[in-house]
Scaffold this motif. Structure first.
Motif, PDB file in Angstrom:
ATOM      1  N   ALA A 165       5.729   6.051 -43.524  1.00 52.76           N
ATOM      2  CA  ALA A 165       6.624   5.730 -44.637  1.00 52.76           C
ATOM      3  C   ALA A 165       6.870   4.232 -44.733  1.00 52.76           C
ATOM      4  O   ALA A 165       6.938   3.668 -45.840  1.00 52.76           O
ATOM      5  CB  ALA A 165       7.953   6.470 -44.459  1.00 52.76           C
ATOM      6  N   LEU A 166       7.002   3.567 -43.598  1.00 57.38           N
ATOM      7  CA  LEU A 166       7.230   2.118 -43.598  1.00 57.38           C
ATOM      8  C   LEU A 166       6.038   1.378 -44.204  1.00 57.38           C
ATOM      9  O   LEU A 166       6.205   0.483 -45.044  1.00 57.38           O
ATOM     10  CB  LEU A 166       7.481   1.640 -42.165  1.00 57.38           C
ATOM     11  N   ILE A 167       4.829   1.745 -43.785  1.00 56.25           N
ATOM     12  CA  ILE A 167       3.637   1.096 -44.334  1.00 56.25           C
ATOM     13  C   ILE A 167       3.526   1.365 -45.828  1.00 56.25           C
ATOM     14  O   ILE A 167       3.197   0.472 -46.623  1.00 56.25           O
ATOM     15  CB  ILE A 167       2.374   1.595 -43.606  1.00 56.25           C
ATOM     16  N   ALA A 168       3.830   2.594 -46.242  1.00 55.19           N
ATOM     17  CA  ALA A 168       3.766   2.938 -47.668  1.00 55.19           C
ATOM     18  C   ALA A 168       4.770   2.118 -48.473  1.00 55.19           C
ATOM     19  O   ALA A 168       4.455   1.625 -49.561  1.00 55.19           O
ATOM     20  CB  ALA A 168       4.022   4.432 -47.851  1.00 55.19           C
ATOM     21  N   CYS A 169       5.987   1.954 -47.948  1.00 58.07           N
ATOM     22  CA  CYS A 169       7.010   1.171 -48.650  1.00 58.07           C
ATOM     23  C   CYS A 169       6.584  -0.286 -48.804  1.00 58.07           C
ATOM     24  O   CYS A 169       6.840  -0.909 -49.847  1.00 58.07           O
ATOM     25  CB  CYS A 169       8.334   1.239 -47.884  1.00 58.07           C
ATOM     26  N   ILE A 170       5.948  -0.825 -47.796  1.00 59.38           N
ATOM     27  CA  ILE A 170       5.507  -2.223 -47.853  1.00 59.38           C
ATOM     28  C   ILE A 170       4.446  -2.407 -48.931  1.00 59.38           C
ATOM     29  O   ILE A 170       4.489  -3.367 -49.716  1.00 59.38           O
ATOM     30  CB  ILE A 170       4.985  -2.677 -46.481  1.00 59.38           C
ATOM     31  N   PHE A 171       3.499  -1.489 -48.992  1.00 60.62           N
ATOM     32  CA  PHE A 171       2.417  -1.624 -49.964  1.00 60.62           C
ATOM     33  C   PHE A 171       2.882  -1.330 -51.398  1.00 60.62           C
ATOM     34  O   PHE A 171       2.466  -2.009 -52.337  1.00 60.62           O
ATOM     35  CB  PHE A 171       1.259  -0.691 -49.603  1.00 60.62           C
ATOM     36  N   VAL A 172       3.732  -0.339 -51.584  1.00 61.71           N
ATOM     37  CA  VAL A 172       4.122   0.034 -52.943  1.00 61.71           C
ATOM     38  C   VAL A 172       5.170  -0.904 -53.515  1.00 61.71           C
ATOM     39  O   VAL A 172       5.285  -1.058 -54.737  1.00 61.71           O
ATOM     40  CB  VAL A 172       4.626   1.496 -52.973  1.00 61.71           C
ATOM     41  N   GLY A 173       5.963  -1.537 -52.665  1.00 59.77           N
ATOM     42  CA  GLY A 173       6.974  -2.475 -53.125  1.00 59.77           C
ATOM     43  C   GLY A 173       8.260  -1.769 -53.548  1.00 59.77           C
ATOM     44  O   GLY A 173       8.309  -0.548 -53.686  1.00 59.77           O
ATOM     45  N   PRO A 174       9.336  -2.553 -53.765  1.00 54.34           N
ATOM     46  CA  PRO A 174      10.634  -1.958 -54.128  1.00 54.34           C
ATOM     47  C   PRO A 174      10.668  -1.494 -55.579  1.00 54.34           C
ATOM     48  O   PRO A 174       9.853  -1.923 -56.407  1.00 54.34           O
ATOM     49  CB  PRO A 174      11.621  -3.105 -53.896  1.00 54.34           C
ATOM     50  N   ARG A 175      11.615  -0.622 -55.871  1.00 51.63           N
ATOM     51  CA  ARG A 175      11.827  -0.180 -57.252  1.00 51.63           C
ATOM     52  C   ARG A 175      12.319  -1.332 -58.117  1.00 51.63           C
ATOM     53  O   ARG A 175      12.962  -2.270 -57.629  1.00 51.63           O
ATOM     54  CB  ARG A 175      12.853   0.956 -57.296  1.00 51.63           C
ATOM     55  N   ILE A 176      12.028  -1.265 -59.403  1.00 53.36           N
ATOM     56  CA  ILE A 176      12.498  -2.276 -60.340  1.00 53.36           C
ATOM     57  C   ILE A 176      14.025  -2.258 -60.368  1.00 53.36           C
ATOM     58  O   ILE A 176      14.640  -1.213 -60.564  1.00 53.36           O
ATOM     59  CB  ILE A 176      11.936  -2.008 -61.750  1.00 53.36           C
ATOM     60  N   GLY A 177      14.624  -3.406 -60.139  1.00 52.18           N
ATOM     61  CA  GLY A 177      16.073  -3.514 -60.156  1.00 52.18           C
ATOM     62  C   GLY A 177      16.738  -3.365 -58.805  1.00 52.18           C
ATOM     63  O   GLY A 177      17.958  -3.539 -58.700  1.00 52.18           O
ATOM     64  N   ARG A 178      15.969  -3.081 -57.773  1.00 54.74           N
ATOM     65  CA  ARG A 178      16.563  -2.918 -56.434  1.00 54.74           C
ATOM     66  C   ARG A 178      16.988  -4.268 -55.852  1.00 54.74           C
ATOM     67  O   ARG A 178      18.039  -4.388 -55.236  1.00 54.74           O
ATOM     68  CB  ARG A 178      15.553  -2.226 -55.524  1.00 54.74           C
ATOM     69  N   PHE A 179      16.145  -5.284 -56.016  1.00 50.15           N
ATOM     70  CA  PHE A 179      16.452  -6.628 -55.548  1.00 50.15           C
ATOM     71  C   PHE A 179      16.250  -7.610 -56.694  1.00 50.15           C
ATOM     72  O   PHE A 179      15.351  -7.427 -57.518  1.00 50.15           O
ATOM     73  CB  PHE A 179      15.544  -7.028 -54.370  1.00 50.15           C
ATOM     74  N   ASP A 180      17.075  -8.649 -56.751  1.00 45.67           N
ATOM     75  CA  ASP A 180      16.886  -9.658 -57.785  1.00 45.67           C
ATOM     76  C   ASP A 180      16.111 -10.848 -57.214  1.00 45.67           C
ATOM     77  O   ASP A 180      15.657 -10.828 -56.065  1.00 45.67           O
ATOM     78  CB  ASP A 180      18.230 -10.106 -58.371  1.00 45.67           C
ATOM     79  N   ALA A 181      15.962 -11.890 -58.027  1.00 44.12           N
ATOM     80  CA  ALA A 181      15.168 -13.048 -57.613  1.00 44.12           C
ATOM     81  C   ALA A 181      15.775 -13.764 -56.418  1.00 44.12           C
ATOM     82  O   ALA A 181      15.075 -14.453 -55.679  1.00 44.12           O
ATOM     83  CB  ALA A 181      15.013 -14.009 -58.784  1.00 44.12           C
ATOM     84  N   ASN A 182      17.068 -13.612 -56.225  1.00 39.29           N
ATOM     85  CA  ASN A 182      17.762 -14.244 -55.096  1.00 39.29           C
ATOM     86  C   ASN A 182      17.850 -13.340 -53.874  1.00 39.29           C
ATOM     87  O   ASN A 182      18.636 -13.599 -52.964  1.00 39.29           O
ATOM     88  CB  ASN A 182      19.161 -14.665 -55.532  1.00 39.29           C
ATOM     89  N   LYS A 183      17.092 -12.258 -53.884  1.00 40.43           N
ATOM     90  CA  LYS A 183      17.029 -11.294 -52.785  1.00 40.43           C
ATOM     91  C   LYS A 183      18.332 -10.523 -52.593  1.00 40.43           C
ATOM     92  O   LYS A 183      18.586  -9.975 -51.519  1.00 40.43           O
ATOM     93  CB  LYS A 183      16.635 -11.987 -51.470  1.00 40.43           C
ATOM     94  N   LYS A 184      19.140 -10.481 -53.626  1.00 45.61           N
ATOM     95  CA  LYS A 184      20.362  -9.697 -53.558  1.00 45.61           C
ATOM     96  C   LYS A 184      20.045  -8.231 -53.806  1.00 45.61           C
ATOM     97  O   LYS A 184      19.293  -7.895 -54.717  1.00 45.61           O
ATOM     98  CB  LYS A 184      21.374 -10.190 -54.594  1.00 45.61           C
ATOM     99  N   LYS A 185      20.628  -7.354 -53.013  1.00 46.12           N
ATOM    100  CA  LYS A 185      20.384  -5.915 -53.112  1.00 46.12           C
ATOM    101  C   LYS A 185      21.355  -5.273 -54.091  1.00 46.12           C
ATOM    102  O   LYS A 185      22.551  -5.550 -54.102  1.00 46.12           O
ATOM    103  CB  LYS A 185      20.526  -5.259 -51.739  1.00 46.12           C
ATOM    104  N   TYR A 186      20.824  -4.380 -54.946  1.00 49.86           N
ATOM    105  CA  TYR A 186      21.651  -3.625 -55.879  1.00 49.86           C
ATOM    106  C   TYR A 186      21.508  -2.134 -55.593  1.00 49.86           C
ATOM    107  O   TYR A 186      20.412  -1.650 -55.305  1.00 49.86           O
ATOM    108  CB  TYR A 186      21.247  -3.915 -57.327  1.00 49.86           C
ATOM    109  N   HIS A 187      22.619  -1.444 -55.681  1.00 51.93           N
ATOM    110  CA  HIS A 187      22.607  -0.010 -55.396  1.00 51.93           C
ATOM    111  C   HIS A 187      22.071   0.765 -56.590  1.00 51.93           C
ATOM    112  O   HIS A 187      22.501   0.562 -57.719  1.00 51.93           O
ATOM    113  CB  HIS A 187      24.026   0.467 -55.073  1.00 51.93           C
ATOM    114  N   ILE A 188      21.095   1.634 -56.340  1.00 53.04           N
ATOM    115  CA  ILE A 188      20.562   2.536 -57.371  1.00 53.04           C
ATOM    116  C   ILE A 188      20.949   3.951 -56.961  1.00 53.04           C
ATOM    117  O   ILE A 188      20.321   4.545 -56.084  1.00 53.04           O
ATOM    118  CB  ILE A 188      19.036   2.405 -57.508  1.00 53.04           C
ATOM    119  N   PRO A 189      21.982   4.507 -57.550  1.00 55.10           N
ATOM    120  CA  PRO A 189      22.488   5.805 -57.078  1.00 55.10           C
ATOM    121  C   PRO A 189      21.589   6.966 -57.461  1.00 55.10           C
ATOM    122  O   PRO A 189      20.885   6.935 -58.476  1.00 55.10           O
ATOM    123  CB  PRO A 189      23.851   5.918 -57.781  1.00 55.10           C
ATOM    124  N   GLY A 190      21.600   7.995 -56.618  1.00 54.24           N
ATOM    125  CA  GLY A 190      20.961   9.243 -56.970  1.00 54.24           C
ATOM    126  C   GLY A 190      21.802   9.981 -57.990  1.00 54.24           C
ATOM    127  O   GLY A 190      22.948   9.635 -58.253  1.00 54.24           O
TER     128      GLY A 190
END
Length: 479
Positions: A165-190
């Motif tokens: 799962a870790l390798i898959a996450c690295i290759f696929v990248g984060p979801r759109i809107g999860r992190f901004d250009a300043n590397k700030k994390k945003y919560h995407i609720p279920g």
């Protein structure tokens, strides 16, 4: 287990991607069954018996590394096959959940085949069959009672799934809107906490089935699993609640999602040695699992790795913790060897074979080799999928949702909602008003007269979609 994962993951994603993750969970069972029947079981438990010159029987030399017999289940191993098939499907589910809401279905079909059919069965062979970790070769010069102890797959199943799962996450990248250009994390609720809760409860029962199915020290195993999960969940929840006030003096929050994920992390950790440690050892490991879970999540966010379900922290973090902690807490009456915390030293009357540090070193070696094996093949697998552009859906599909674009079946279609007593109900009465002979109020009733004179019942006021609106439109068209 698969039912629990399906509900847990469905609740943790947004409504526009629920059908997609449910389909993958269903396919985990179907594809897993066929692949494990064809090759997975053979690689995990397919040993070849070789008669020796002295009349005894041994296994083929290759069986120290991989199984090579019973492909397509050529033998009466039905009970063993079905029980272990569940573990193989679990490793695939862990990976698919980590890259949910942005991965292509085609890539899932490919990596599920290799995970269920090759990568995970080989690690299981090493630890549960005749592999070199369970039966160390003589040239390692280890004491006889030292071998890899992974009772219910903390490392060989959960750790392997978490590493993939870790390798898959690295290759696929984060979801759109999860992190901004300043590397700030945003919560995407279920979209559904109740579904996540129900899935969590079912997974707890599934964990108990996994440990009790091995039929060794069942009572202690079950107690330790639940105790470790309880300690982990409560610890993480209280830390999550207390940290804002203690450090930032902010409002405290009781986090339900942290509670569920950390509880599962504690149970994963206890999969390694729940049958050979005392209950207080399970409690301590559970508390440690909470900090491992939260620390791993923090580390992933630091490196901009997006894991919506906490799969890496729960399964990789919990699996490694439990496997490496077992040599500290194991007791001789259950395992034949006292752990490090019970070690009496090595005076003249105690042979060196009783030294538990051999056991700890062997667990470190086993964890390292299994994670390295998984990482190596997953980098190749997901690297090829990434290079061929088969790993991630396009940007428009990710933003709009995978369900409608890929499956044509939204989990919550708008036309399925409504109770008939709001506007839809008024439209249904208008249908009856246009056909007085068939309405239950009678052709000359006051209800019909009011309907004919109601200004709000103009056709222009109809909204798109809905069964009542379509009925009314067809009825009007036929007049």
């Amino acid at each position: 287990m698969q039912c629990g994962f399906a509900l847990f993951e469905a609740g943790a994603v947004r409504a526009k991607n629920v059908t997609n993750i449910l389909l993958k969970n269903f396919l985990d069972a179907l594809i897993g069954m066929i692949v494990y029947w064809a090759v997975g079981y053979a690689f995990a438990f397919g040993n070849t018996v070789v008669p020796g010159s002295d009349g005894n029987y041994t296994y083929h030399p290759t069986n120290s590394f991989i199984g090579n017999n019973h492909f397509f289940l050529s033998g009466s191993f039905y009970g063993e096959f079905f029980f272990n098939f569940v573990f193989a499907a679990t490793a695939t589910t862990i990976t698919s959940g980590a890259i949910v809401e942005r991965s292509q279905l085609s890539s899932y079909l490919i990596y599920s085949f290799f995970l269920t059919g090759f990568i995970q069965p080989v690690t299981v062979h090493w630890t549960w069959s005749t592999g070199f970790l369970l039966y160390p070769p003589s040239w390692f010069n280890l004491p006889e009672n030292v071998y890899f102890r992974d009772y219910a797959g903390a490392c060989s199943v959960h750790g392997v799934g978490g590493a993939c799962a870790l390798i898959a996450c690295i290759f696929v990248g984060p979801r759109i809107g999860r992190f901004d250009a300043n590397k700030k994390k945003y919560h995407i609720p279920g979209h559904s906490t109740p579904l996540t809760a129900l899935g969590g409860f079912i997974l707890i029962i599934g964990f108990l089935g996994m440990v009790m199915g091995h039929a060794n020290n069942i009572e202690l195993s079950a107690i330790n699993m639940v105790l470790g999960g309880s300690a982990s969940g409560l610890t993480a929840m209280f830390v999550k609640y207390s940290k804002p006030r203690l450090i930032f003096w902010e409002r405290q929050m009781w986090s339900f999602l942290t509670l569920v994920d950390s509880t599962l992390c504690g149970m994963v950790a206890l999969c390694a040695g729940c049958n050979i440690i005392e209950t207080y050892g399970a409690f301590v490991i559970g508390v440690l699992a909470a900090f491992v879970y939260m620390g791993t999540e923090k580390l992933l966010h630091k490196f901009l790795i997006d894991d919506p379900l906490g799969s890496v922290a729960t399964h990789l973090g919990g699996g490694l913790l439990g496997t490496l902690a077992t040599p500290f807490f194991m007791v001789k009456k259950y395992s034949g060897l006292n752990g490090i915390f019970y070690w009496e030293g090595c005076p003249a009357d105690i042979p060196s074979e009783d030294c538990p540090f051999y056991q700890w070193a062997w667990h470190i070696f086993g964890c390292t080799i299994m994670i390295a094996w998984t990482t190596f093949f997953c980098i190749i697998l997901f690297g090829i999928l990434w290079k061929l552009d088969l790993l991630r859906v396009d940007r428009d599909t990710e933003i709009r949702g995978i369900d409608i674009k890929v499956h044509g079946e939204p989990a919550y279609p708008e036309m399925a909602y409504g109770h008939g007593w709001d506007n839809d109900g008024e439209f249904s009465l208008q249908v009856m008003a246009n056909d007085p002979e068939k309405n239950p109020f009678g052709a000359n009733s006051e209800t019909v007269k009011k309907l004919h004179g109601a200004a709000s019942m103009k056709k222009d006021s109809m909204t798109q979609g809905g069964l009542i609106q379509m009925v009314l439109a067809n009825h009007t068209k036929g007049l």
